[in-house]
Write an enzyme that holds these catalytic residues in place. Sequence first.
Site, short mmCIF file in Angstrom:
data_model
loop_
_atom_site.label_atom_id
_atom_site.label_comp_id
_atom_site.label_asym_id
_atom_site.label_seq_id
_atom_site.Cartn_x
_atom_site.Cartn_y
_atom_site.Cartn_z
N GLN A 88 -17.64 18.87 -4.27
CA GLN A 88 -17.00 17.91 -5.18
C GLN A 88 -15.67 18.49 -5.66
O GLN A 88 -14.92 17.81 -6.34
CB GLN A 88 -17.89 17.66 -6.39
CG GLN A 88 -19.20 16.99 -6.05
CD GLN A 88 -20.19 17.08 -7.21
OE1 GLN A 88 -20.17 16.27 -8.12
NE2 GLN A 88 -21.04 18.09 -7.18
N HIS A 106 -14.41 14.53 -3.25
CA HIS A 106 -13.51 13.97 -4.27
C HIS A 106 -12.03 14.23 -3.99
O HIS A 106 -11.22 14.16 -4.90
CB HIS A 106 -13.90 14.52 -5.65
CG HIS A 106 -15.25 14.06 -6.12
ND1 HIS A 106 -15.94 14.65 -7.14
CD2 HIS A 106 -16.04 13.04 -5.67
CE1 HIS A 106 -17.11 14.01 -7.31
NE2 HIS A 106 -17.19 13.05 -6.43
N THR A 181 -23.15 22.55 -10.03
CA THR A 181 -22.78 21.18 -10.38
C THR A 181 -23.77 20.65 -11.39
O THR A 181 -24.98 20.90 -11.29
CB THR A 181 -22.71 20.24 -9.16
OG1 THR A 181 -22.62 18.88 -9.62
CG2 THR A 181 -23.89 20.37 -8.21
P1 OAD Z 1 -19.40 20.02 -14.23
O1 OAD Z 1 -18.40 20.63 -15.12
O2 OAD Z 1 -19.96 18.70 -14.61
O3 OAD Z 1 -20.64 21.02 -14.05
C1 OAD Z 1 -20.44 22.37 -13.80
C2 OAD Z 1 -21.78 23.03 -13.58
O4 OAD Z 1 -21.56 24.38 -13.22
C3 OAD Z 1 -22.71 23.02 -14.81
O5 OAD Z 1 -24.02 22.65 -14.44
C4 OAD Z 1 -22.66 24.48 -15.28
O6 OAD Z 1 -23.88 24.92 -15.89
C5 OAD Z 1 -22.43 25.21 -13.97
N1 OAD Z 1 -21.77 26.51 -14.09
C6 OAD Z 1 -20.92 26.97 -15.05
N2 OAD Z 1 -20.52 28.21 -14.77
C7 OAD Z 1 -21.12 28.57 -13.62
C8 OAD Z 1 -21.11 29.74 -12.80
N3 OAD Z 1 -20.37 30.82 -13.12
N4 OAD Z 1 -21.86 29.75 -11.69
C9 OAD Z 1 -22.61 28.67 -11.33
N5 OAD Z 1 -22.65 27.54 -12.06
C10 OAD Z 1 -21.92 27.49 -13.18
O7 OAD Z 1 -18.75 19.98 -12.76
P2 OAD Z 1 -19.18 19.12 -11.49
O8 OAD Z 1 -20.65 18.90 -11.45
O9 OAD Z 1 -18.53 19.73 -10.31
O10 OAD Z 1 -14.70 14.64 -10.45
O11 OAD Z 1 -18.45 17.75 -11.81
C11 OAD Z 1 -18.52 16.70 -10.89
C12 OAD Z 1 -17.25 15.89 -10.91
O12 OAD Z 1 -16.95 15.48 -12.25
C13 OAD Z 1 -16.01 16.62 -10.47
O13 OAD Z 1 -15.85 16.64 -9.08
C14 OAD Z 1 -14.90 15.88 -11.15
C15 OAD Z 1 -15.54 15.69 -12.49
O14 OAD Z 1 -15.10 14.62 -13.24
C16 OAD Z 1 -13.50 14.02 -10.48
O15 OAD Z 1 -12.55 14.45 -11.10
C17 OAD Z 1 -13.44 12.78 -9.67
#
Ligand code: OAD
Length: 237
Positions: A88, A106, A181
Amino acid sequence: MSKKKIVVLTGAGVSAESGIKTFRDHGGLWDQYDPYDVASIDGWYRDRKLVLDFYNVRRKQLQEVQPNAAHLAIAGLEQDYDVAVITQNVDNLHERAGSTRVLHLHGEMTKVRPENSFNDQDGFSEKEVFDIGYGEIHLGDKAPNGSQLRPHIVFFGEAVPSIGKAIDLVMEANIILIVGTSLNVYPAAGLYRYAGAGVPIYIIDPQDVPVSDSRVHHIKEVATKGMETFMNILKNK
Ligand code: OAD
């Protein structure tokens, strides 16, 4: 014997240890900005400059960071497995770590396309997408067809053109690995459900995950440490 297929589904958490902010963690990007202003199609038509500036800044930051050990470990899986990364993320850290098969659900921050290049099949023509590296784009910067350039990003409110391809990859996988994610944004968040019966699903995330599926094994660690754990699990399989 043919190699087993691993599909790796990644989100912002895999790049967190490289210094790129996630979106929904405390202090994340969506605490600072409203996604409907800077990352939605309505926001784009309301204020293109705001959206262009948001991605210009993030593109510059991307130039300054490096892939971390989790990106490198995911790339290293290709030695023994048939690997497809479905991300993503709009950064290019998987490619820079050496992954050869990366599907960006994305979009990609280092690419742009004209804002009026829609077609019925995929929302835009791949032929009109081009690389700008870490450069900036501004209001008035035009594509060869004379139309304003926009980031090659799937904005909220737009279809996800490569979701069909992603579903096909997940359906064929022998192992699913999900890294970093929050599984908040659909259709990406629902992809793992297409995994075959009995296919193990590993999730690396230091926080609780919103899934209750008997196939899921949660490795509750950050991405770099979690990848070490995952590699050990693979070794002992
Ligand atoms: P999020 O910010 O929603 O989630 C990030 C995830 O990574 C959370 O579950 C955290 O607990 C985890 N996390 C944080 N630090 C970490 C680490 N060091 N190692 C492993 N995990 C960790 O991000 P996404 O799920 O990627 O879309 O968000 C999905 C979409 O929402 C993105 O692609 C973007 C956003 O709006 C668009 O902009 C279209």
